[in-house]
Design a protein around this motif. Structure first.
Motif, PDB file in Angstrom:
ATOM      1  N   ARG A   4       3.006  -6.574  -1.724  1.00 15.33           N
ATOM      2  CA  ARG A   4       4.267  -6.057  -2.254  1.00 15.33           C
ATOM      3  C   ARG A   4       5.422  -6.980  -1.886  1.00 15.33           C
ATOM      4  O   ARG A   4       6.319  -7.210  -2.700  1.00 15.33           O
ATOM      5  CB  ARG A   4       4.511  -4.641  -1.728  1.00 15.33           C
ATOM      6  N   HIS A  54       6.225   4.117  -3.910  1.00 14.83           N
ATOM      7  CA  HIS A  54       6.089   2.900  -4.712  1.00 14.83           C
ATOM      8  C   HIS A  54       5.078   3.172  -5.818  1.00 14.83           C
ATOM      9  O   HIS A  54       3.927   3.534  -5.541  1.00 14.83           O
ATOM     10  CB  HIS A  54       5.606   1.726  -3.854  1.00 14.83           C
ATOM     11  N   CYS A  56       2.883   1.390  -8.289  1.00 13.34           N
ATOM     12  CA  CYS A  56       2.395   0.024  -8.470  1.00 13.34           C
ATOM     13  C   CYS A  56       1.675  -0.142  -9.808  1.00 13.34           C
ATOM     14  O   CYS A  56       0.920   0.738 -10.233  1.00 13.34           O
ATOM     15  CB  CYS A  56       1.450  -0.342  -7.332  1.00 13.34           C
ATOM     16  N   TYR A  57       1.903  -1.273 -10.451  1.00 16.44           N
ATOM     17  CA  TYR A  57       1.271  -1.602 -11.726  1.00 16.44           C
ATOM     18  C   TYR A  57       0.397  -2.841 -11.514  1.00 16.44           C
ATOM     19  O   TYR A  57       0.880  -3.871 -11.037  1.00 16.44           O
ATOM     20  CB  TYR A  57       2.317  -1.888 -12.797  1.00 16.44           C
ATOM     21  N   ARG A  58      -0.884  -2.714 -11.871  1.00 15.72           N
ATOM     22  CA  ARG A  58      -1.822  -3.818 -11.658  1.00 15.72           C
ATOM     23  C   ARG A  58      -2.473  -4.227 -12.980  1.00 15.72           C
ATOM     24  O   ARG A  58      -2.713  -3.389 -13.847  1.00 15.72           O
ATOM     25  CB  ARG A  58      -2.894  -3.422 -10.647  1.00 15.72           C
ATOM     26  N   LEU A  63      -1.417  -7.168  -8.515  1.00 11.52           N
ATOM     27  CA  LEU A  63      -0.150  -6.440  -8.538  1.00 11.52           C
ATOM     28  C   LEU A  63       0.877  -7.242  -9.332  1.00 11.52           C
ATOM     29  O   LEU A  63       1.221  -8.365  -8.957  1.00 11.52           O
ATOM     30  CB  LEU A  63       0.351  -6.222  -7.107  1.00 11.52           C
ATOM     31  N   MET A  66       6.227  -3.261  -9.553  1.00 10.69           N
ATOM     32  CA  MET A  66       6.322  -2.117  -8.640  1.00 10.69           C
ATOM     33  C   MET A  66       7.663  -1.420  -8.835  1.00 10.69           C
ATOM     34  O   MET A  66       8.714  -2.060  -8.836  1.00 10.69           O
ATOM     35  CB  MET A  66       6.185  -2.572  -7.182  1.00 10.69           C
TER      36      MET A  66
END
Length: 290
Positions: A4, A54, A56-58, A63, A66
Motif C-alpha cells: 500500500r 481501505h 483495495c482494487y487488484r 494492487l 486503493m
C-alpha cells in the motif's frame, strides 16, 4: 502495508509530482491509516461495518488502486483515492464511486458522501455527474440539489450559497453590478461582498464571534447542555510533566475557576471540541497537551 505504501509513493510521485525524499511511511500512516476505530453492528438483519477502511482494487493479483473510506452509521464517506500510474487512464475516480455506491446500497447505509466539491477544479467535475446529488450550503448547512440551476450559479460566481441566492432572488447568470438587484441599506452592502466572492465576505464588516457558542453554530450542543450533561468531566488529559499518567478533566475543575466561553483558555477549547464531538467520542478520546 508495504504494498500500500508503494502504491501511495507511486501516486504521489506521478500525480502530485512529489520527490521520493518527500514521501515517508510515517506520513503515509498519518495521512491515510489513522482514521476512525473499526467496529460493526447488526442493522435490519445485516452486518454493517463502521470505521475507517481501505478498499483495495487488484488486477492479476497486483494492487493497482486503493480507496480510503469512512463507514459511518448512515453514510459511506469517500476520503481519498490513490492509483498506480499504469491505470491512470482507467477513470478510477468513477469506478471507485460506482463501487462505493453499491457498498452503500448493500450495507444499508442511507447516503454516499463524495467529499468536497470545488466547481472550479476540473478533477472534481466528475462528481456532479452522479444524480441525484446534493451540495451543502456553506451558510445554513442545508443540503441543496446539485441540479443544472445550481451548477449554472457555481459557474457564474466565485462563491455560492443557495440560501442567499433565494433570499435576494438572484438570477443564475453572472452578476457584476449590484444595481442589477433591487436591494438597499445593509442588504446592499452584504450583497456587494457576496457577489465579489467569499474572500471579500470574510473581509467585510460582519460580526465576529469569540466562540462557536456565541455564534450559535448549527450542529453543536449549547453551552447549557454541555454543562448539564457533565460531558467535559468524561474527558481525559495527558500532561507531559506527569508522564503516562492521565488526568480526568473534573480533577482540574476542582483546582481552577472555569470560563468555558473563553477560547483562549484550555477549558474553552475543550468545551468547543466536546460540543462538536458529543459524549460518545469525548469519552473515548485523550486530550494530549504534549
Amino acid at each position: 502495508m508495504n504494498l500500500r505504501f508503494a502504491l501511495f509513493e507511486n501516486y504521489q510521485v506521478h500525480v502530485h509530482k512529489e520527490r521520493p525524499d518527500e514521501i515517508s511511511k510515517a506520513g503515509f500512516r498519518r495521512f491515510l491509516c489513522s482514521g476512525l476505530g473499526q467496529s460493526h453492528r447488526i442493522r435490519n438483519g445485516k452486518l454493517q461495518k463502521l470505521g475507517s477502511y481501505h478498499q483495495c482494487y487488484r488486477l492479476g493479483g497486483q494492487l493497482v488502486a486503493m480507496a480510503v473510506l469512512d463507514l459511518l452509521p448512515d453514510c459511506v464517506s469517500s476520503v481519498y483515492l490513490i492509483y498506480h500510474r499504469d491505470v491512470q487512464d482507467w477513470y478510477f475516480g468513477k469506478l471507485s464511486a460506482l463501487r462505493e455506491i453499491s457498498m452503500a446500497l448493500e450495507g444499508g447505509y442511507r447516503y454516499y458522501y463524495m467529499g468536497f466539491y470545488i466547481h472550479s477544479c476540473s478533477k472534481m467535475r466528475y462528481k456532479n455527474q452522479y444524480q441525484p446529488s446534493y451540495l451543502l450550503d456553506p451558510e445554513t448547512y442545508a443540503w441543496n440539489a446539485l441540479d443544472e440551476d445550481h451548477l449554472a450559479r457555481l459557474s457564474a460566481r466565485k462563491y455560492v450559497s443557495m440560501s442567499v441566492e433565494c433570499q435576494y432572488s438572484l438570477p443564475a447568470r453572472a452578476l457584476t453590478n449590484i444595481d442589477d438587484v433591487q436591494v438597499e441599506g445593509t442588504d446592499a452592502k452584504r450583497l456587494k461582498y457576496y457577489l465579489q466572492g467569499s474572500d471579500a465576505m470574510c473581509e467585510g464588516d460582519f460580526e465576529a464571534y469569540d466562540s462557536a457558542f456565541a455564534a450559535g453554530m448549527p450542529g453543536i450542543m449549547s453551552l447549557d447542555t454541555l454543562q448539564d450533561g457533565n460531558i467535559l468531566d468524561a474527558w481525559r488529559i495527558k500532561i507531559p510533566s506527569l508522564g503516562d499518567r492521565l488526568v480526568n478533566l473534573h480533577d482540574l475543575r476542582r483546582r481552577h475557576s472555569w470560563d468555558l466561553k473563553d477560547t483562549s483558555k484550555l477549558e474553552g477549547v475543550m468545551a468547543e471540541l466536546a460540543a462538536a464531538l458529543g459524549l460518545p467520542l469525548v469519552s473515548q478520546l485523550i486530550f494530549d497537551l504534549s
